[in-house]
Motif scaffolding. Structure first.
Motif, mmCIF file in Angstrom:
data_model
loop_
_atom_site.group_PDB
_atom_site.id
_atom_site.type_symbol
_atom_site.label_atom_id
_atom_site.label_comp_id
_atom_site.label_asym_id
_atom_site.label_seq_id
_atom_site.Cartn_x
_atom_site.Cartn_y
_atom_site.Cartn_z
ATOM 1 N N SER A 103 0.923 -1.118 -0.030
ATOM 2 C CA SER A 103 -0.095 0.014 -0.035
ATOM 3 C C SER A 103 0.847 1.193 -0.088
ATOM 4 O O SER A 103 1.904 1.267 0.446
ATOM 5 C CB SER A 103 -0.825 -0.053 1.287
ATOM 6 O OG SER A 103 -1.458 0.997 1.435
ATOM 7 N N LEU A 104 0.365 2.151 -0.511
ATOM 8 C CA LEU A 104 1.047 3.761 -0.474
ATOM 9 C C LEU A 104 0.611 4.662 0.598
ATOM 10 O O LEU A 104 1.206 5.400 0.846
ATOM 11 C CB LEU A 104 0.869 4.414 -1.820
ATOM 12 C CG LEU A 104 1.538 3.519 -3.085
ATOM 13 C CD1 LEU A 104 1.419 4.679 -4.173
ATOM 14 C CD2 LEU A 104 2.901 3.311 -3.020
ATOM 15 N N GLY A 105 -0.505 4.013 1.265
ATOM 16 C CA GLY A 105 -1.021 4.700 2.384
ATOM 17 C C GLY A 105 -2.261 4.586 2.661
ATOM 18 O O GLY A 105 -3.171 3.967 1.772
ATOM 19 N N ASP A 106 -3.094 5.399 3.679
ATOM 20 C CA ASP A 106 -4.472 5.078 3.830
ATOM 21 C C ASP A 106 -5.170 5.852 2.958
ATOM 22 O O ASP A 106 -6.077 6.876 3.447
ATOM 23 C CB ASP A 106 -4.590 5.530 5.382
ATOM 24 C CG ASP A 106 -3.892 4.639 6.236
ATOM 25 O OD1 ASP A 106 -3.537 3.476 5.683
ATOM 26 O OD2 ASP A 106 -3.780 4.814 7.486
ATOM 27 N N PHE A 107 -5.302 5.778 1.740
ATOM 28 C CA PHE A 107 -6.205 6.416 0.808
ATOM 29 C C PHE A 107 -6.557 5.391 -0.130
ATOM 30 O O PHE A 107 -5.854 4.352 -0.467
ATOM 31 C CB PHE A 107 -5.797 7.582 0.062
ATOM 32 C CG PHE A 107 -4.392 7.691 -0.429
ATOM 33 C CD1 PHE A 107 -4.101 7.449 -1.748
ATOM 34 C CD2 PHE A 107 -3.295 7.716 0.407
ATOM 35 C CE1 PHE A 107 -3.060 7.124 -2.371
ATOM 36 C CE2 PHE A 107 -2.004 7.521 -0.298
ATOM 37 C CZ PHE A 107 -1.706 7.404 -1.476
ATOM 38 N N VAL A 108 -7.474 5.492 -1.357
ATOM 39 C CA VAL A 108 -7.743 4.530 -2.176
ATOM 40 C C VAL A 108 -7.719 5.415 -3.629
ATOM 41 O O VAL A 108 -8.252 6.500 -3.748
ATOM 42 C CB VAL A 108 -9.303 4.066 -2.003
ATOM 43 C CG1 VAL A 108 -9.613 3.205 -3.309
ATOM 44 C CG2 VAL A 108 -9.386 3.321 -0.869
ATOM 45 N N LEU A 109 -6.954 4.642 -4.505
ATOM 46 C CA LEU A 109 -7.022 5.127 -5.959
ATOM 47 C C LEU A 109 -8.019 4.396 -6.947
ATOM 48 O O LEU A 109 -8.369 3.349 -6.360
ATOM 49 C CB LEU A 109 -5.605 5.133 -6.700
ATOM 50 C CG LEU A 109 -4.752 5.811 -5.722
ATOM 51 C CD1 LEU A 109 -3.167 5.257 -6.141
ATOM 52 C CD2 LEU A 109 -4.457 7.094 -5.798
ATOM 53 N N GLY A 162 -4.518 0.250 -9.696
ATOM 54 C CA GLY A 162 -3.115 0.154 -9.069
ATOM 55 C C GLY A 162 -2.062 0.700 -9.897
ATOM 56 O O GLY A 162 -0.913 0.649 -9.566
ATOM 57 N N GLU A 163 -2.477 1.113 -10.969
ATOM 58 C CA GLU A 163 -1.429 1.609 -11.864
ATOM 59 C C GLU A 163 -0.330 2.900 -11.455
ATOM 60 O O GLU A 163 0.683 2.936 -11.448
ATOM 61 C CB GLU A 163 -2.014 2.087 -13.405
ATOM 62 C CG GLU A 163 -2.676 0.922 -14.377
ATOM 63 C CD GLU A 163 -3.739 0.347 -13.827
ATOM 64 O OE1 GLU A 163 -4.113 -0.744 -14.449
ATOM 65 O OE2 GLU A 163 -4.649 0.905 -12.958
ATOM 66 N N LEU A 164 -1.277 3.871 -11.081
ATOM 67 C CA LEU A 164 -0.404 4.859 -10.469
ATOM 68 C C LEU A 164 0.528 4.702 -9.150
ATOM 69 O O LEU A 164 1.514 5.104 -8.869
ATOM 70 C CB LEU A 164 -1.584 6.174 -9.938
ATOM 71 C CG LEU A 164 -2.261 6.935 -10.917
ATOM 72 C CD1 LEU A 164 -3.149 7.830 -10.614
ATOM 73 C CD2 LEU A 164 -1.189 7.595 -12.011
ATOM 74 N N GLY A 165 -0.205 3.726 -8.213
ATOM 75 C CA GLY A 165 0.896 3.246 -7.354
ATOM 76 C C GLY A 165 1.900 2.449 -7.540
ATOM 77 O O GLY A 165 2.933 2.538 -7.095
#
Length: 268
Positions: free
Chosen positions: A140-146, A149-152
């Motif tokens: 995970s990159l942090g406590d938010f949702v995109l 998964g591409e940007l992550g």
């Protein structure tokens, strides 16, 4: 280093493959990127990769079979290219809110690896059976949702590639990044460049002095001040790890005292 991306939007990765520091490193062959579309592993006329969730609810769920076929194709391609060590296949990594949070220490560990197979989810999620069967790590990159998964995955790749030997013009640049061991995991100090005076504001005299020891001490002081103000959790982490020197602790005590004086206000 090789990254294989399983994604419904392979064209998105042109940004990290072709632009900036990571793009130059890709052109020089320091790492490679290969994108695989799960739709290419379907067998119906609509190239279906998602369906309604069992049990009802909103949205769609990515189906296990196209993803599994894609992973198998990637593994075969990596074996043929001898991209992985003989005794260890690249991990399958899912960008997921349920994963361990990515950080600089993890990026540094990955920079010494042969890469990974990154799975970029979409819609409401991925069939859990695929995750249980194929996924080795969730990140995970942090406590938010995109939205996907591409940007992550691009953020993950960039954070790792820039640490590869030869990618940055000056290897010391990465050593001075925020969160790095050279800074004992703290935030970096502020930076200044030409002109010496901009908008009637001068750069700090110490940075123009040429006295490297004093400049180093100034930067450490600013790093401690910034971290104590913005990310005190990093101070606590460095203290628990025994990474703060007596001089650091004395500086932090002075910073706390100054803050207490400011809160108290003027004496009347």
């Amino acid at each position: 280093m090789r990254f294989d991306l399983i994604t419904l939007f392979p064209e998105m990765f042109a940004a990290v493959r072709d632009q900036g520091v990571s793009g130059r490193a890709h052109q020089r062959g320091l790492w490679s990127l290969h994108a695989w579309n799960p739709r290419d592993f379907t067998h119906d006329v609509h190239r279906t990769v998602d369906d309604r969730p069992f049990g009802g609810g909103p949205g769609m769920v990515m189906m296990a079979e196209p993803l599994a076929q894609a992973v198998q194709a990637v593994r075969a391609a990596r074996r043929q290219a001898k991209a992985d060590p003989a005794d260890q296949a690249a991990p399958v990594v899912l960008l997921s809110p349920a994963g361990q949070v990515h950080d600089q220490a993890r990026a540094r560990r990955w920079a010494g690896s042969a890469g990974a197979i990154l799975v970029c989810g979409r819609y409401e999620g991925i069939d859990q059976r695929f995750i249980d069967r194929y996924v080795d790590q969730e990140v995970s990159l942090g406590d938010f949702v995109l939205s996907g998964g591409e940007l992550g995955a691009m953020v993950l790749i960039d954070s790792i590639v820039r640490l590869l030997p030869g990618v940055l013009h000056d290897a010391e640049s990465a050593e001075q990044d925020s969160f790095n061991p050279a800074l004992t995991g703290l935030l970096d100090s502020p930076h200044y460049t030409r002109p010496e005076v901009w908008d009637e504001t001068a750069a700090p005299d110490i940075l123009l002095s040429g006295h490297h020891a004093r400049i180093s001490a100034w930067r450490r002081q600013r790093s401690l001040e910034l971290t104590a103000d913005r990310r005190p959790d990093l101070i606590d982490r460095a203290r628990r790890a025994g990474d703060l020197s007596p001089r650091d602790e004395a500086a932090l005590a002075a910073i706390r005292a100054a803050g207490a004086d400011d809160e108290a206000g003027p004496v009347r």
